[in-house]
Write a protein that holds these residues in place. Structure first.
Motif, PDB file in Angstrom:
ATOM      1  N   THR A 113      59.179  66.709 -69.850  1.00  0.00           N
ATOM      2  CA  THR A 113      57.863  66.638 -70.478  1.00  0.00           C
ATOM      3  C   THR A 113      56.834  67.140 -69.470  1.00  0.00           C
ATOM      4  N   TRP A 157      60.541  67.862 -74.266  1.00  0.00           N
ATOM      5  CA  TRP A 157      59.978  66.874 -75.168  1.00  0.00           C
ATOM      6  C   TRP A 157      58.885  67.511 -76.023  1.00  0.00           C
ATOM      7  N   PHE A 211      62.984  66.571 -79.144  1.00  0.00           N
ATOM      8  CA  PHE A 211      63.340  67.551 -78.115  1.00  0.00           C
ATOM      9  C   PHE A 211      63.558  68.947 -78.684  1.00  0.00           C
ATOM     10  N   ALA A 215      56.274  59.829 -75.453  1.00  0.00           N
ATOM     11  CA  ALA A 215      57.628  59.453 -75.037  1.00  0.00           C
ATOM     12  C   ALA A 215      57.641  58.004 -74.551  1.00  0.00           C
ATOM     13  N   VAL A 265      61.701  59.972 -71.254  1.00  0.00           N
ATOM     14  CA  VAL A 265      62.385  61.130 -71.844  1.00  0.00           C
ATOM     15  C   VAL A 265      63.859  61.146 -71.505  1.00  0.00           C
TER      16      VAL A 265
END
Length: 344
Positions: free
Chosen positions: A61, A95, A101, A121, A338
């Motif tokens: 992310t 992410w 995803f 997340a 994540v």
């Protein structure tokens, strides 16, 4: 057993976690002043190989696409995705917020979903864990980082933010642009009590909230990894000197207790700004029975939960982190989130 590495690529830090068998086993942050060039990301990634070298899969992310290095959010996402794909290959997944995803190609196409959605997340995982434990699944997540603070409502086990972009989140109160260490003092207040009087402060980058907390002796070790405003050291005495310059004074103009009283006022104003954001966010949700605290130092969220008269639980506790890793997991919560979400 598959080991998943989670990476949160920010504009100031690279945060990395490792998850094995649905349990965090490592989490660390690395200096990454991305606005100074992509070579700083390369350096941070090399340093992080002590963790990423052990991983079989990667969940990424980012917020670094907002760095001054990039002209647009789209350019930032696409550049970072390319750089990270070069590093981790097809084992990397990005992410995408509400889309979960994406592959590299999808992430570059759907850059708007990838950009600065790391807060989703953390809130998604926190909501899932609250629901699974049988506690109230209505909560407010408070995540205080080095630069900003996220306030995310969770209703029935799912994040329900009113804003998804940074401009919308600034409007909704869900993003408070103040942080534990990097925020400048002049961004928090323009005057402070000093020796029995109110004094106006210099509106110049002379000291940060890391300095203020060092003056008070309450900054945990290892959290402030960036250079100071004057390029000097990070002792309490050096922080007092920088803080004194905000008053156009020298450290010898007062004893430590006087400087600490002034510093406590600055911390209080910062805390109030976060509490005001909480009030705005909570006014728009049915209820939030629990405060979930995470970030560089959970004591700020813990204090706010006390003022809001709600019980508080840390993110690290929610995700079943061993006691010796809890502070590190809270410090790197989006990277941990994540990794756990991809592992699941």
């Amino acid at each position: 057993m598959t080991i998943v590495a989670g990476l949160d690529v920010g504009g100031a830090h690279l945060k990395v976690s490792l998850v094995e068998d649905a349990t965090p086993i490592a989490a660390r942050q690395y200096l990454c002043p991305l606005w100074q060039g992509l070579d700083h990301l390369d350096t941070a990634l090399r340093e992080a190989e002590e963790l990423t070298g052990r991983a079989d899969a990667f969940a990424i992310t980012m917020t670094g696409e907002l760095s001054d290095l990039f002209e647009t959010r789209e350019q930032g996402v696409q550049t970072l995705v390319d750089r990270l794909t070069e590093k981790f290959g097809t084992a990397a997944r990005f992410w995408g917020g509400q889309k979960f995803f994406d592959t590299a190609n999808d992430a570059k196409t759907n850059f708007f979903d990838v950009a600065s959605t790391n807060f989703l997340a953390t809130a998604t995982l926190a909501g899932q864990r609250l629901a699974a434990t049988g506690q109230s699944a209505n909560a407010l997540l408070i995540d205080m980082g080095s630069t900003t603070t996220d306030l995310i409502p969770i209703v029935a086990g799912a994040p329900t933010p009113r804003g998804l972009t940074d401009p919308d989140r600034l409007t909704s109160g869900e993003l408070v642009y103040t942080g534990l260490t990097r925020t400048s003092v002049m961004a928090v207040c323009t005057r402070a009590p000093f020796a029995g009087r109110w004094q106006s402060l210099a509106r110049e980058y002379l000291a940060t909230m890391a300095d203020v907390r060092r003056v008070l002796g309450c900054l945990p070790d290892g959290l402030d990894v960036h250079a100071t405003a004057d390029g000097r050291g990070k002792s309490q005495a050096e922080s007092v000197a920088r803080f004194a310059r905000m008053f156009c004074r020298e450290p010898a103009d007062a004893d430590l207790a006087t400087w600490q009283q002034a510093a406590q006022h600055v911390v209080e104003l910062q805390l109030r700004s976060i509490q005001e954001g909480c009030a705005q966010v909570l006014s728009g949700v049915p209820r939030a029975d629990i405060i979930v605290a995470t970030g560089l130092d959970t004591s700020v969220a813990t204090e706010i939960s006390r003022r809001l008269q709600r019980p508080c639980q840390t993110f690290s506790q929610l995700v079943g982190t061993p006691a010796n890793l809890q502070a590190a997991v809270d410090c790197n919560a989006p990277a941990v989130a994540v990794a756990l979400l991809r592992g699941e």
